[in-house]
Scaffold this motif. Structure first.
Motif, mmCIF file in Angstrom:
data_model
loop_
_atom_site.group_PDB
_atom_site.id
_atom_site.type_symbol
_atom_site.label_atom_id
_atom_site.label_comp_id
_atom_site.label_asym_id
_atom_site.label_seq_id
_atom_site.Cartn_x
_atom_site.Cartn_y
_atom_site.Cartn_z
ATOM 1 N N ILE A 19 0.857 -1.197 0.000
ATOM 2 C CA ILE A 19 0.000 0.000 0.000
ATOM 3 C C ILE A 19 0.886 1.239 0.000
ATOM 4 N N GLU A 20 0.567 2.190 -0.839
ATOM 5 C CA GLU A 20 1.315 3.444 -0.857
ATOM 6 C C GLU A 20 0.758 4.384 0.203
ATOM 7 N N ARG A 21 1.630 4.755 1.135
ATOM 8 C CA ARG A 21 1.275 5.755 2.153
ATOM 9 C C ARG A 21 2.168 6.958 1.940
ATOM 10 N N VAL A 22 1.624 8.151 2.080
ATOM 11 C CA VAL A 22 2.416 9.343 1.815
ATOM 12 C C VAL A 22 2.183 10.391 2.889
ATOM 13 N N ALA A 23 3.284 11.009 3.323
ATOM 14 C CA ALA A 23 3.233 12.169 4.212
ATOM 15 C C ALA A 23 3.849 13.324 3.432
ATOM 16 N N PRO A 24 3.034 14.244 2.978
ATOM 17 C CA PRO A 24 3.553 15.289 2.083
ATOM 18 C C PRO A 24 4.240 16.434 2.813
ATOM 19 N N LEU A 25 5.154 17.072 2.101
ATOM 20 C CA LEU A 25 5.706 18.384 2.443
ATOM 21 C C LEU A 25 6.474 18.405 3.757
ATOM 22 N N PHE A 26 7.696 17.917 3.696
ATOM 23 C CA PHE A 26 8.618 17.991 4.828
ATOM 24 C C PHE A 26 9.881 18.716 4.391
ATOM 25 N N VAL A 27 10.549 19.335 5.346
ATOM 26 C CA VAL A 27 11.780 20.076 5.075
ATOM 27 C C VAL A 27 12.969 19.272 5.599
ATOM 28 N N ILE A 28 13.986 19.120 4.779
ATOM 29 C CA ILE A 28 15.184 18.377 5.169
ATOM 30 C C ILE A 28 16.029 19.215 6.119
ATOM 31 N N VAL A 29 16.452 18.600 7.218
ATOM 32 C CA VAL A 29 17.374 19.225 8.167
ATOM 33 C C VAL A 29 18.585 18.308 8.312
ATOM 34 N N SER A 30 19.765 18.837 8.059
ATOM 35 C CA SER A 30 20.995 18.061 8.235
ATOM 36 C C SER A 30 21.274 17.909 9.719
ATOM 37 N N TYR A 31 21.598 16.664 10.141
ATOM 38 C CA TYR A 31 21.716 16.420 11.576
ATOM 39 C C TYR A 31 22.704 15.294 11.836
ATOM 40 N N GLN A 32 23.210 15.234 13.062
ATOM 41 C CA GLN A 32 24.117 14.162 13.472
ATOM 42 C C GLN A 32 23.295 12.921 13.779
ATOM 43 N N ILE A 33 23.178 12.035 12.785
ATOM 44 C CA ILE A 33 22.383 10.817 12.881
ATOM 45 C C ILE A 33 23.065 9.770 12.009
ATOM 46 N N PRO A 34 23.024 8.497 12.364
ATOM 47 C CA PRO A 34 23.693 7.485 11.533
ATOM 48 C C PRO A 34 23.190 7.499 10.081
ATOM 49 N N GLU A 35 24.065 7.129 9.163
ATOM 50 C CA GLU A 35 23.692 7.073 7.754
ATOM 51 C C GLU A 35 22.536 6.100 7.534
ATOM 52 N N LYS A 36 21.712 6.446 6.570
ATOM 53 C CA LYS A 36 20.517 5.676 6.186
ATOM 54 C C LYS A 36 19.433 5.689 7.269
ATOM 55 N N ASN A 37 19.632 6.463 8.330
ATOM 56 C CA ASN A 37 18.625 6.634 9.375
ATOM 57 C C ASN A 37 18.043 8.030 9.293
ATOM 58 N N THR A 38 16.760 8.158 9.587
ATOM 59 C CA THR A 38 16.104 9.463 9.617
ATOM 60 C C THR A 38 15.205 9.538 10.848
ATOM 61 N N MET A 39 14.860 10.763 11.213
ATOM 62 C CA MET A 39 13.974 10.980 12.361
ATOM 63 C C MET A 39 12.945 12.035 11.975
ATOM 64 N N THR A 40 11.681 11.789 12.363
ATOM 65 C CA THR A 40 10.608 12.748 12.131
ATOM 66 C C THR A 40 9.750 12.830 13.384
ATOM 67 N N TYR A 41 8.878 13.824 13.446
ATOM 68 C CA TYR A 41 7.995 13.980 14.597
ATOM 69 C C TYR A 41 6.675 13.242 14.391
ATOM 70 N N PHE A 42 6.134 12.747 15.517
ATOM 71 C CA PHE A 42 4.758 12.256 15.468
ATOM 72 C C PHE A 42 3.878 13.297 16.132
ATOM 73 N N PRO A 43 2.592 13.399 15.788
ATOM 74 C CA PRO A 43 1.836 12.455 14.953
ATOM 75 C C PRO A 43 1.912 12.708 13.453
ATOM 76 N N GLU A 44 2.715 13.684 13.008
ATOM 77 C CA GLU A 44 2.704 14.048 11.591
ATOM 78 C C GLU A 44 3.058 12.881 10.677
ATOM 79 N N THR A 45 3.918 11.964 11.137
ATOM 80 C CA THR A 45 4.310 10.844 10.271
ATOM 81 C C THR A 45 3.728 9.509 10.714
#
Length: 799
Positions: free
Chosen positions: A726-752
């Protein structure tokens, strides 16, 4: 027969029902320096500013000095314990506790006149922050079938409508009764008792989304689903390990305990994908050094683990400890404890002969340098008083149960459970989430618990297990649940797979929410909906002319009383206990064998019967009125007695190393809170410690990943998940460069949360695995909004 509508007709009506999400609109993101420490003067300023914003400076300040004090009221925020002995006269609260109190003590009100002027659709155009800042609810409100506006309803008529819907169900199991972790022990007990006398164990609760994993993991290995430490143990600990938990935001008062650890010579190991400010340093605003000095450094060692690399890290520490024991026999492991109090050690040790458990392989899997792993093992090797703390960074991973059992394995090796200064510490969220479960808010109660209720009350209790949160969402979709009652909380925003959940909620015949404030869960409703306003923790709860006490259990098993002291914002509020009792009386009438009126009129009567039905509450009404309350029994902590079925011993657990693989275009995403929120409650739009100001729709990425995709920081992107095909989409986010391991990302809930499949769950506990979501990141396409509308339209067709 249902009249079928064409897709064109439904599209034309799409504006008549609200989106399940926050509006897809960016604000004005500003980046500030990432903080290296937490609390201090900025926390004090932030707390005070919220009192001004809520127009409750005098009223709110007066309440702050009573919050978490002896004879005062319990903080409505987290479940971190209060000191047993003395409490600070300057204030036993943190920044987030002050923000929670400010919103509860606000003088702003949401009245029937407000609802008359604002349709459900118009309210849904607001973001969650704006909705939460509207103020306290003042009156019961009803949304009729096909209605566009909530309208005032009397309490009597509200209960009659609830009873009408409940009594016309084909089976009691077509109803579900959800519970928030802020509900008092008294309200929780009568609420679950009504559900059982009505005939169902369908009691999903917030534990199903936060620490169900902890209980599931701990009960089979230490005999109790709770932590085994007291607050004073932090004063005596040699080493505190914090894994998958951010104390600066999620339990800020915990930093005071960690400060005592450091002041007494203890060490702290922090394990987390992000180097959180609350793990690195603490400026105690109640001490001179925290105001004008350098504060205290917290983490002596920070291990930047990959998302779901925790298991490899834990196994690496175990292998290193076993190797060190071979070099220093009898000095690293507690072989006497292992021999007398555990079982299965030989098989546990043998697993490390597997080549995949070579230290270099484990280091690659967890993303932490071998040298740092060796340093961590050395910090543990010759120490015994070890506390391991964790939060949802572990419990919301698919193998979270196994990882917590692996933590127990380490502590069993060291003999560190059931000793002063050592043990397991699951850092709980809501202020009485642990007490709810003690009060039998549980979709799968034990036979012993059911037997005791049946023996005492005399009705046939339902024996079949009910639905937890994830299963309840699916059951609503399938038409198996037609009525839902939510005792607090924001079910929609807290749950996974938001569009799927929203489309389910719209199929309910009636949704009832007991709340203090408006939230998005009131705007995504059933065919009919009712909002019942209730008291907050700081409000005077007056029954028969007398201010009542309620009780709660903190995350270390202390039950203490709470007594509100603020005049309520409305004369038309009813407390949660009486709401449950009146629902029971109106629904069950003469067929009930429970004296609901007695509970309605006296919380002492409720506590008297809790004492008769739940172990550990002997002489409840007397002991809970004593200074500081009392500890519930905990044999693992107090006696080193673990699993009764194993003769009181604790078994070592054999777990598997997960295989974490990503396609070239995939990234691992974990959801997290901002510093300006608590669970789904949004206090503000800043994440001060991470350097985010005035925005929530951001995705934290490693700069190498940003470069590999051809993006740059500040670019707008859409996030996709394709679990279950199933395709799920969360539109319109802004990229922030941060100290986080490669291939890992972090976002806030409940938006995602929309990206978290309802089928992406933790093994055994069935919790949403919101810390383990595979996503693709694509350049923002304005046409994506049409996809979101189509998902909503499809849900309308289905319902």
């Amino acid at each position: 027969m249902k009249e079928e509508k064409s897709i064109e007709e439904i599209k034309s009506e799409i504006k008549h029902f609200p989106d399940a999400e926050n509006p897809y609109k960016l604000l004005d993101l500003k980046l500030t320096p990432v903080e290296k420490w937490a609390a201090g003067v900025p926390a004090v300023i932030a707390a005070i500013s919220d009192l001004f914003e809520e127009k409750t400076v005098i009223r709110g300040t007066r309440a702050l000095f009573k919050m978490n004090q002896f004879g005062g009221f319990d903080c409505p925020s987290c479940a971190w314990p209060d000191p047993d002995d003395e409490r600070s006269p300057l204030g036993e609260y943190c920044e987030n506790g002050a923000k929670a109190l400010a919103e509860e003590a606000t003088t702003k009100r949401v009245t029937p006149e407000f609802f008359a002027k604002n349709s459900v659709y118009d309210l849904a155009k607001m973001n969650d922050y704006q909705i939460g800042k509207l103020g306290r609810l003042t009156d019961p409100m009803y949304l009729p079938k096909g209605g566009t506006h909530y309208q005032k309803i009397s309490w009597d008529d509200a209960f009659k409508k609830i009873a009408e819907h409940l009594n016309k169900l084909d089976s009691p199991n077509e109803a579900a009764f959800y519970t928030s972790g802020r509900t008092s022990n008294e309200a929780s007990f009568v609420y679950q008792l009504f559900a059982k006398e009505f005939g169902t164990n369908n009691m999903p609760d917030c534990s199903n989304m936060c620490h169900e994993t902890s209980g599931t993991a701990l009960i089979p290995v230490i005999g109790i689903g709770k932590g085994t430490v007291k607050l004073e143990d932090f004063d005596n600990a040699d080493v505190v390990v914090i894994i998958g938990q951010n104390p600066g935001t999620n339990a800020p008062r915990m930093m005071s305990a960690l400060e005592k650890t450091k002041n007494n010579g203890g060490k702290i190991i922090a394990i987390n994908p992000l180097p959180e400010a609350g793990l690195m340093g603490f400026h105690n605003p109640q001490q001179l050094n925290g105001v004008i000095g350098h504060g205290v450094k917290l983490a002596d060692l920070y291990l930047p683990v990959k998302i779901n690399g925790d298991m490899a890290l834990l196994k690496a520490l175990e292998r290193l400890l076993l190797e060190m024991e071979a070099k220093f026999p009898g000095q690293v492991l507690d072989m006497d404890f292992i021999s007398e109090k555990t079982m299965g050690f030989e098989a546990f040790a043998e697993q490390f002969e597997n080549p995949s458990y070579h230290i270099d392989a484990l280091a690659r899997e967890c993303g932490v340098r071998r040298e740092d792993l060796e340093e961590a093992a050395s910090m543990l090797a010759f120490k015994k008083k070890i506390i391991v703390c964790w939060g949802m960074g572990l419990t919301q991973q698919p193998n979270g149960v196994d990882m917590i059992r692996e933590i127990v394995n380490i502590l069993l090796l060291k003999g560190s459970i059931g000793i002063k200064g050592g043990g397991v510490c699951s850092v709980r969220g809501n202020s009485n989430v642990q007490g709810n479960r003690t009060m039998l808010i549980n979709e799968k109660p034990t036979e012993a618990q059911l037997d005791r209720l049946q023996e005492y009350f005399g009705f046939q209790v339902p024996r079949a297990h009910g639905y937890d949160v994830v299963r309840a969402i699916k059951a609503i979709h399938e038409g198996k649940i037609k009525f839902m009652f939510c005792m607090g909380g924001n079910f929609l925003s807290a749950t996974p797979d938001t569009t799927y959940t929203a489309n389910a909620m719209r199929k309910l015949e009636l949704l009832v929410c007991v709340s203090t404030k408006l939230n998005r869960g009131h705007l995504i409703h059933g065919k009919e909906a009712i909002i019942l306003p209730t008291y907050g923790r700081s409000d005077k709860d007056i029954v028969n002319g007398e201010v009542q006490i309620v009780t709660a259990e903190n995350s270390m098993g202390v039950v203490q009383h709470s007594k509100g002291m603020l005049d309520a914002v409305s004369d038309n509020l009813i407390n949660e206990t009486q709401i449950a009792c009146r629902m029971a009386m109106e629904t069950l009438k003469d067929r009930s064998v429970v004296d609901w009126q007695r509970y309605h009129d006296s919380y002492d009567a409720v506590r008297d019967d809790i004492e008769q039905c739940i172990p550990g509450f002997e002489n409840f009404n007397v002991r809970v009125r004593e200074k500081g309350g009392f500890y519930l029994p905990n044999r693992a902590r107090d006696e080193q007695y673990f699993v009764p079925q194993l003769g009181g011993k604790a078994p070592f657990t054999l777990t598997e190393l997960p295989v974490n693989s990503l396609e070239a275009d995939e990234f691992m995403m974990a959801t997290t809170r901002t510093h300006d929120q608590f669970n789904t409650t949004i206090y503000g739009l800043d994440d001060r410690y991470r350097g985010i100001k005035n925005e929530r729709r951001v995705i934290f990425m490693n700069q190498k990943d940003i470069d590999s995709l051809g993006f740059k920081a500040g670019d707008k992107v859409d996030l996709y998940n394709f679990d279950d095909g199933i395709e799920r989409v969360a539109p319109l986010f802004v990229i922030v460069s941060y100290q986080i391991p490669e291939k890992n990302t972090m976002t806030y809930f409940p938006e995602t949360n929309v990206l978290v499949s309802v089928n992406n769950v933790v093994k055994d506990s069935n919790m949403p695995a919101s810390k383990y979501v595979k996503i693709q990141i694509k350049q923002h396409d304005p046409a994506v909004y049409k996809k979101v509308d189509e998902m909503l339209i499809q849900g309308e067709i289905d319902s």
